[in-house]
Design an enzyme around this catalytic site. Structure first.
Site, PDB file in Angstrom:
ATOM      1  N   GLU A  11       0.856  -1.152  -0.170  1.00 42.98           N
ATOM      2  CA  GLU A  11       0.025   0.150   0.167  1.00 42.98           C
ATOM      3  C   GLU A  11       0.963   1.242  -0.212  1.00 42.98           C
ATOM      4  OE1 GLU A  11      -2.936   0.370  -0.667  1.00 42.98           O
ATOM      5  OE2 GLU A  11      -3.533  -1.881  -0.450  1.00 42.98           O
ATOM      6  N   TYR A  50      -6.411   6.620   3.991  1.00 45.31           N
ATOM      7  CA  TYR A  50      -6.640   5.441   3.138  1.00 45.31           C
ATOM      8  C   TYR A  50      -5.854   4.273   3.425  1.00 45.31           C
ATOM      9  CZ  TYR A  50      -5.659   2.296  -0.678  1.00 45.31           C
ATOM     10  OH  TYR A  50      -5.297   1.198  -1.414  1.00 45.31           O
ATOM     11  N   ASP A  70      -9.888   4.627  -2.395  1.00 46.39           N
ATOM     12  CA  ASP A  70      -8.617   5.072  -3.470  1.00 46.39           C
ATOM     13  C   ASP A  70      -9.513   5.700  -4.750  1.00 46.39           C
ATOM     14  OD1 ASP A  70      -9.695   2.816  -4.982  1.00 46.39           O
ATOM     15  OD2 ASP A  70      -7.608   2.235  -5.072  1.00 46.39           O
ATOM     16  N   CYS A 111     -18.763  -1.079 -19.747  1.00 53.62           N
ATOM     17  CA  CYS A 111     -20.207  -1.341 -18.823  1.00 53.62           C
ATOM     18  C   CYS A 111     -20.778  -2.722 -19.359  1.00 53.62           C
ATOM     19  CB  CYS A 111     -20.985  -0.361 -18.984  1.00 53.62           C
ATOM     20  SG  CYS A 111     -20.349   1.315 -18.714  1.00 53.62           S
ATOM     21  N   CYS A 134     -26.104   0.366 -11.637  1.00 52.72           N
ATOM     22  CA  CYS A 134     -25.359   1.668 -11.949  1.00 52.72           C
ATOM     23  C   CYS A 134     -26.170   2.826 -12.579  1.00 52.72           C
ATOM     24  CB  CYS A 134     -24.185   1.413 -12.841  1.00 52.72           C
ATOM     25  SG  CYS A 134     -23.260   2.716 -13.260  1.00 52.72           S
TER      26      CYS A 134
END
Length: 353
Positions: free
Chosen positions: A50, A133, A151, A210, A219
């Site tokens: 990270e 984060y 993020d 998509c 969505c």
């Protein structure tokens, strides 16, 4: 119609099912199969990855992560490492404050926590180099605590999922509030990684796929046809260009004149060449009296907030010279690989002349 809570729960379940089938194979990640067999994520590897991934891509980090974990397999190993060795391995990843904080954090964990990372957000965020984060990511991924990990990938997914048009960074609080509704108590670490994977592989910044997205049904941006333009961002300002000079002096016995930069600021605490301030028109006096030559080629490097152009001046100096600044490093101890990238570029130009 299902109530709002059940819809959020369905989204989390859908993402976990998708993650079980499509999770990326990353060297710092514990797979679903390993988890099912009783393995647990290594907090050290989660933390290290990270920190490395901050403002850096997965592709760029893989080799660095492998080298670090081969050379320093545990946080205790890293805590005992010399600063110069760690900075040398970090060279090329940029943002050197991260490397300095990496060492500080490793040493605190080794000395004050018995080599074990704390598992709670509030304790993690108190460690050097760990912000909101990263604290949430370690707590969720390494310890399976229900923290909401935000993020850039997750922000993009949330903006499209709820069709939020407020531009970043103003939208951050709204996006996090939405994401918190989705974070499940069951397998929150896998869920966090699922959302990051979705943003990295399907819900990409340009041309989102998509048609194969597991969240295409709920969505809102897909239904509205606005997905490709989200999240909105404030216009970027152009980066200024700064100029400076670096002086590369080699003594007759092969020793190089170096200086250690101040702990605070760009390249803090790292070795580099003496030189001017990085401002237009800053001349900067040579560190030692010598017959200096100016290279035709210049160093060009880009930092987060500005472009840098450096004029490189070189000289061979006498054994008895007394520099105004810096110190000589014997050739046997000089390792260009441990220099920050911008300083190594200057050395490479000098070597190629």
């Amino acid at each position: 119609m299902r109530d709002g809570q059940s819809i959020e729960t369905d989204i989390a379940t859908t993402m976990l099912d998708w993650y079980d089938r499509h999770a990326r194979d990353l060297p710092w990640r514990t797979s679903a199969a390993e988890l099912n067999s009783g393995a647990r994520p290594d907090p050290y590897r989660v933390w290290l990855s990270e920190i490395m991934l901050q403002q850096t891509t997965v592709a760029a980090v893989r080799d660095y992560f492998h080298r670090f974990t081969t050379r320093w397999p545990t946080v205790d190993d890293l805590a005992a490492a010399p600063d110069g060795a760690v900075m040398g391995e970090w060279a090329g990843l940029g943002y050197y404050a991260r490397a300095r904080n990496l060492l500080k954090c490793a040493r605190i964990v080794a000395e004050e926590h018995g080599g074990r990372f704390p598992d709670r957000y509030d304790d993690l965020i108190a460690l050097p180099g760990i912000g909101p984060y990263t604290a949430a990511a370690i707590s969720a991924i390494a310890f399976d605590r229900p923290e909401t990990v935000m993020d850039g990938n997750v922000e993009r997914v949330a903006a499209r999922l709820y069709d939020i048009h407020t531009p970043l960074p103003a939208a951050k609080s709204e996006l996090k509030a939405r994401a918190e509704l989705l974070t499940p108590r069951l397998r929150p670490g896998d869920y966090a990684q699922a959302m990051m994977d979705l943003g990295a592989t399907i819900c990409t910044p340009k041309s989102p796929a998509c048609g194969i997205c597991p969240l295409q049904s709920p969505c809102a941006a897909r239904r509205a046809g606005t997905a490709p333009e989200l999240p909105r961002k404030m216009p970027k300002t152009a980066k200024p260009t700064r100029r400076g000079i670096v002086y590369l002096a080699c003594r007759a016995d092969g020793a190089w004149l170096m200086e250690r930069r101040p702990d605070k600021g760009l390249l803090g605490g790292m070795l580099g060449w003496p030189g001017s301030d990085w401002k237009d028109g800053a001349a900067g006096a040579p560190p030692v009296s010598a017959d200096w030559s100016t290279l035709a080629a210049e160093v060009r490097h880009t930092f987060t907030h500005f472009h840098l152009v450096l004029t490189v001046r070189t000289a061979t100096v006498d054994m008895g010279c007394a520099p105004e600044t810096g110190f000589f490093i014997p050739n046997r101890d000089f390792r260009p690989s441990e220099l920050p990238t911008v300083m190594r570029k200057a050395f490479d130009l000098c070597r190629e002349r």
